[in-house]
Design a protein around this motif. Structure first.
Motif, PDB file in Angstrom:
ATOM      1  N   ILE A 196       0.847  -1.195   0.000  1.00 38.24           N
ATOM      2  CA  ILE A 196       0.000   0.000   0.000  1.00 38.24           C
ATOM      3  C   ILE A 196       0.882   1.244   0.000  1.00 38.24           C
ATOM      4  CG2 ILE A 196      -1.643   1.336   1.377  1.00 38.24           C
ATOM      5  CD1 ILE A 196      -2.740  -1.380   2.416  1.00 38.24           C
ATOM      6  N   PHE A 197       1.908   1.241   0.856  1.00 39.77           N
ATOM      7  CA  PHE A 197       2.824   2.376   0.942  1.00 39.77           C
ATOM      8  C   PHE A 197       3.448   2.667  -0.423  1.00 39.77           C
ATOM      9  CE2 PHE A 197       7.042   4.180   1.447  1.00 39.77           C
ATOM     10  CZ  PHE A 197       6.805   5.259   2.286  1.00 39.77           C
ATOM     11  N   ASP A 198       3.967   1.637  -1.087  1.00 41.71           N
ATOM     12  CA  ASP A 198       4.608   1.827  -2.396  1.00 41.71           C
ATOM     13  C   ASP A 198       3.635   2.432  -3.403  1.00 41.71           C
ATOM     14  OD1 ASP A 198       7.206   0.680  -1.810  1.00 41.71           O
ATOM     15  OD2 ASP A 198       6.203  -1.267  -1.780  1.00 41.71           O
ATOM     16  N   ASN A 199       2.423   1.912  -3.451  1.00 39.35           N
ATOM     17  CA  ASN A 199       1.444   2.403  -4.419  1.00 39.35           C
ATOM     18  C   ASN A 199       1.059   3.856  -4.159  1.00 39.35           C
ATOM     19  OD1 ASN A 199       1.317  -0.003  -5.901  1.00 39.35           O
ATOM     20  ND2 ASN A 199      -0.217  -0.865  -4.527  1.00 39.35           N
ATOM     21  N   LEU A 200       0.796   4.194  -2.899  1.00 32.74           N
ATOM     22  CA  LEU A 200       0.438   5.577  -2.567  1.00 32.74           C
ATOM     23  C   LEU A 200       1.611   6.522  -2.817  1.00 32.74           C
ATOM     24  CD1 LEU A 200      -1.624   5.058   0.708  1.00 32.74           C
ATOM     25  CD2 LEU A 200      -2.493   5.740  -1.535  1.00 32.74           C
ATOM     26  N   VAL A 233       2.009   7.325  -6.600  1.00 37.48           N
ATOM     27  CA  VAL A 233       0.967   8.212  -7.109  1.00 37.48           C
ATOM     28  C   VAL A 233       1.161   9.637  -6.577  1.00 37.48           C
ATOM     29  CG1 VAL A 233      -1.518   8.658  -7.152  1.00 37.48           C
ATOM     30  CG2 VAL A 233      -0.659   6.325  -7.458  1.00 37.48           C
ATOM     31  N   LEU A 234       1.437   9.773  -5.270  1.00 37.43           N
ATOM     32  CA  LEU A 234       1.672  11.100  -4.690  1.00 37.43           C
ATOM     33  C   LEU A 234       2.875  11.787  -5.338  1.00 37.43           C
ATOM     34  CD1 LEU A 234       1.074  10.691  -0.866  1.00 37.43           C
ATOM     35  CD2 LEU A 234       0.242  12.572  -2.257  1.00 37.43           C
ATOM     36  N   GLU A 235       3.965  11.053  -5.446  1.00 36.84           N
ATOM     37  CA  GLU A 235       5.186  11.624  -6.019  1.00 36.84           C
ATOM     38  C   GLU A 235       4.956  12.078  -7.456  1.00 36.84           C
ATOM     39  OE1 GLU A 235       9.865  10.365  -6.111  1.00 36.84           O
ATOM     40  OE2 GLU A 235       8.376   8.767  -6.296  1.00 36.84           O
ATOM     41  N   GLY A 236       4.315  11.246  -8.243  1.00 32.58           N
ATOM     42  CA  GLY A 236       4.041  11.610  -9.636  1.00 32.58           C
ATOM     43  C   GLY A 236       3.156  12.830  -9.751  1.00 32.58           C
ATOM     44  N   ALA A 237       2.135  12.904  -8.900  1.00 38.59           N
ATOM     45  CA  ALA A 237       1.220  14.046  -8.936  1.00 38.59           C
ATOM     46  C   ALA A 237       1.931  15.342  -8.547  1.00 38.59           C
ATOM     47  CB  ALA A 237       0.026  13.786  -8.021  1.00 38.59           C
ATOM     48  N   VAL A 238       2.823  15.270  -7.566  1.00 41.16           N
ATOM     49  CA  VAL A 238       3.555  16.477  -7.156  1.00 41.16           C
ATOM     50  C   VAL A 238       4.532  16.903  -8.248  1.00 41.16           C
ATOM     51  CG1 VAL A 238       5.193  17.431  -5.481  1.00 41.16           C
ATOM     52  CG2 VAL A 238       3.247  16.083  -4.689  1.00 41.16           C
TER      53      VAL A 238
END
Length: 173
Positions: A6-10, A13-18
């Motif tokens: 779960i940590f890896d997936n979130l 996605v967060l890193e890419g969005a930022v």
């Protein structure tokens, strides 16, 4: 084959969005930390940013997962709720402690609603003249995040950016 947690997936996605926000010139990324704490077997990921135009306030988020979170996920433990914790922090200059702290908590509270816990502390460097103070306002989400929250990340980052914008407007006035 590696099955991401779960940590890896979130985190991805967060890193890419930022980074997309950075590419769109809405923020400038000031720092990035990706840690594995071997003594507690926990993981954390954080990014710090400011608005590209007139950005005085700095904002950061920290995504964390403990060994208990990882164990609950990997062992499919029905007694534990696997997921990650999320905390946001905003650091900004203040001049009047009572007024500025009260206004900022109220403003951030309006943006995020009643869900997260808000806390605030004041920082200043001893001996600095003129005395310049900063506030660090933390927004801690009580509920754990998991993959079901991935679709909420764009909205979360919009709210995050709105916080930076409103804090900057208050500072500039």
């Amino acid at each position: 084959m590696f099955d991401p947690t779960i940590f890896d997936n979130l985190k991805v996605v967060l890193e890419g969005a930022v980074y997309d926000m950075d590419l769109n010139d809405s923020v400038v990324i000031m720092g990035r930390t990706d840690r594995i704490e071997l003594s507690s077997m926990s993981r954390s990921f954080s990014m710090t940013m400011a608005r590209k135009e007139d950005g005085v306030a700095e904002g950061s988020f920290m995504l964390t997962a403990s060994v208990a979170d990882l164990a609950a996920e990997l062992l499919a433990d029905s007694k534990q709720q696997p997921g990650c914790s999320l905390e946001l922090s905003f650091v900004f200059p203040i001049t009047d402690i009572e007024r500025d702290c009260s206004e900022s908590v109220s403003m951030i509270g309006e943006i995020w609603g009643a869900g997260p816990q808000l806390s605030q502390c004041i920082m200043m460097e001893y001996g600095e003249q003129p005395r310049r103070m900063k506030s660090k306002l933390d927004v801690k989400f009580v509920k754990k995040l998991d993959e079901r929250h991935i679709d909420d990340i764009p909205s979360l980052l919009e709210h995050f950016h709105l916080c930076l914008e409103r804090l900057d407007e208050r500072i500039i006035e």
